[in-house]
Design an enzyme around this catalytic site. Structure first.
Site, mmCIF file in Angstrom:
data_model
loop_
_atom_site.group_PDB
_atom_site.id
_atom_site.type_symbol
_atom_site.label_atom_id
_atom_site.label_comp_id
_atom_site.label_asym_id
_atom_site.label_seq_id
_atom_site.Cartn_x
_atom_site.Cartn_y
_atom_site.Cartn_z
ATOM 1 N N HIS A 258 -17.155 11.738 -41.004
ATOM 2 C CA HIS A 258 -17.955 12.158 -39.854
ATOM 3 C C HIS A 258 -17.368 11.629 -38.561
ATOM 4 O O HIS A 258 -17.411 12.284 -37.522
ATOM 5 C CB HIS A 258 -19.397 11.656 -40.001
ATOM 6 C CG HIS A 258 -20.329 12.165 -38.937
ATOM 7 N ND1 HIS A 258 -20.322 11.685 -37.642
ATOM 8 C CD2 HIS A 258 -21.284 13.118 -38.977
ATOM 9 C CE1 HIS A 258 -21.241 12.325 -36.940
ATOM 10 N NE2 HIS A 258 -21.839 13.193 -37.731
ATOM 11 N N CYS A 259 -16.766 10.456 -38.623
ATOM 12 C CA CYS A 259 -16.414 9.728 -37.400
ATOM 13 C C CYS A 259 -15.382 10.447 -36.534
ATOM 14 O O CYS A 259 -15.651 10.785 -35.387
ATOM 15 C CB CYS A 259 -15.912 8.329 -37.740
ATOM 16 S SG CYS A 259 -17.173 7.288 -38.493
#
Length: 418
Positions: A258-259
């Site tokens: 996600h980052c």
């Protein structure tokens, strides 16, 4: 205290289990019934929480999981850890909004709500607070506490875990900050209070934008260095000997989780919407990192051409479908794009990953396989995308006719390094 953790994924499940272990009565809330069923059976799908550890808090009665919103009544602390994806470059806060509406219905005076989901600066005060107020009839700050504490979970990292990673905490006012800080101080070794929720929200985006930009730098350097006849890995090794002023970042087939593929774009979107300006560093990093899977496929095509073969009709084995080593986390993994491109070129593509469950790739043409000696030897090319410790690298080196190593794990006559 009665604690609700909304969202039981890579962030929420470790948090819920930890809160139960320190003595809180915790309800894990998730709208996915299959996930609820799996947790109830004591089966953890998150590497950071062993199944034995999960079963211990379940058996003690300190932790339970549900998909029923009625179980959230009369909570003291509620933490929101739901996904915040991008849709066509725009932050999708649908899950946060839905969760806020549900929690608002059960919010009572004196309770505390904390948002952990990654988002753009201003979300806690401008979006979350009004939704909670509307659902409860209460006023944030006066009647209930509200804050933001960005998650810093690194799936599979056995050194830096939830407990020993410093926790950023914030609140919309001093009382909220004290409430948020007091909750997390029992869960982690060290908290880092900051002056506002916006500052905490920006901190999370700054951390990941820093990584995103630097990975893009070495990815682009890797492409240029090869054309210049320079060993980029040797140059990085040498630069990393400098004890100050340099942090090591390695090239790879793209970024995942996600980052990095998502979080910096939250900041870019916010800057453009609020200020009417483009965040050029993020846009450049996105362009480089998003096209690394294309570069991997291009390198593979060059290797086939040099051997008087074509990608079409060839058998390609992809090793590592997760986005990072030794985890099952395949969110936004570059392996998805690599597989799609190769399938589009007519290759027979097989994927092997000892950590990733079946069905992680939407394209049914990708054949799930195991990295056996027979599978390795039968491939026309092996592409090492994620260097899991469980792979037998000696067998790969010995039996693969050709290897494109995207992680600089192997060396030999049959190996090309990214």
């Amino acid at each position: 205290m009665h604690v609700v953790v909304a969202g039981q994924g890579y962030v929420g499940l470790p948090l819920a289990v930890r809160a139960a272990e320190v003595g809180h009565r915790v309800v894990g809330y998730d709208v996915d019934p299959h996930r609820v069923q799996q947790i109830t059976a004591g089966q953890s799908y998150v590497e950071d929480v062993a199944s034995a550890r999960l079963r211990a808090v379940l058996d003690s009665g300190a932790y339970s999981v549900t998909a029923e919103a009625t179980a959230l009544a009369r909570y003291d602390i509620a933490v929101i850890t739901v996904p915040t994806p991008l849709r066509d470059g725009v932050p999708d806060l649908t899950y946060v909004e839905s969760c806020a509406q549900t929690l608002g219905e059960h919010l009572r005076p004196g309770a505390t709500v904390v948002l952990e989901s990654t988002t753009y600066p201003g979300t806690t005060e401008e979006l979350l607070a009004p939704l909670l107020e509307k659902g409860s009839g209460l006023t944030a700050g006066r009647d209930f506490h509200l804050g933001y504490s960005p998650e810093r979970i690194d799936p599979g990292n056995t050194v830096w875990r939830l407990e020993n990673t410093p926790k950023i905490v914030s609140g919309i006012d001093e009382e909220s900050l004290r409430a948020v800080d007091g909750f997390y101080r029992r869960l982690v070794e060290h908290t880092v209070p900051v002056s506002s929720c916006k500052e905490a929200e920006l901190t999370k985006l700054l951390e990941n934008t820093f990584r995103h930009v630097n990975i893009a730098l070495v990815n682009e350097l890797a492409m240029f260095a090869r054309e210049l006849g320079i060993d980029i890995w040797g140059a990085i090794d040498a630069a990393a000997t400098k004890p100050f002023g340099f942090l090591r970042f390695n090239p790879g087939p793209g970024v995942g989780g996600h980052c990095l593929p998502i979080d910096p774009s939250f900041l870019s979107w916010r800057v453009e919407r609020a200020l009417g300006q483009s965040f050029r560093f993020v846009e450049l990093a996105n362009d480089v990192n998003n096209h690394m899977p294309d570069y991997v496929v291009r390198r593979l095509m060059e290797a086939f051409n040099a051997r008087r073969k074509t990608v079409s009709g060839s058998r390609v084995l992809l090793l590592g479908l997760a986005y990072k080593p030794n985890t099952s986390d395949a969110r936004e993994s570059p392996s998805t794009r690599v597989a799609e491109l190769l399938l589009g070129l007519g290759a027979e593509v097989r994927g092997a990953d000892p950590h990733v469950l079946d069905g992680i790739h939407a394209d049914a043409r990708l054949i799930q396989a195991e990295a056996t000696v027979q599978e390795i030897a039968a491939a026309d090319a092996v592409v090492l995308l994620t260097d899991h410790a469980k792979f037998d690298y000696e067998a790969i080196l010995k039996h693969a006719p050709y290897v494109l190593d995207c992680r600089n794990r192997l060396s030999g006559a049959n190996v090309d390094v990214l």
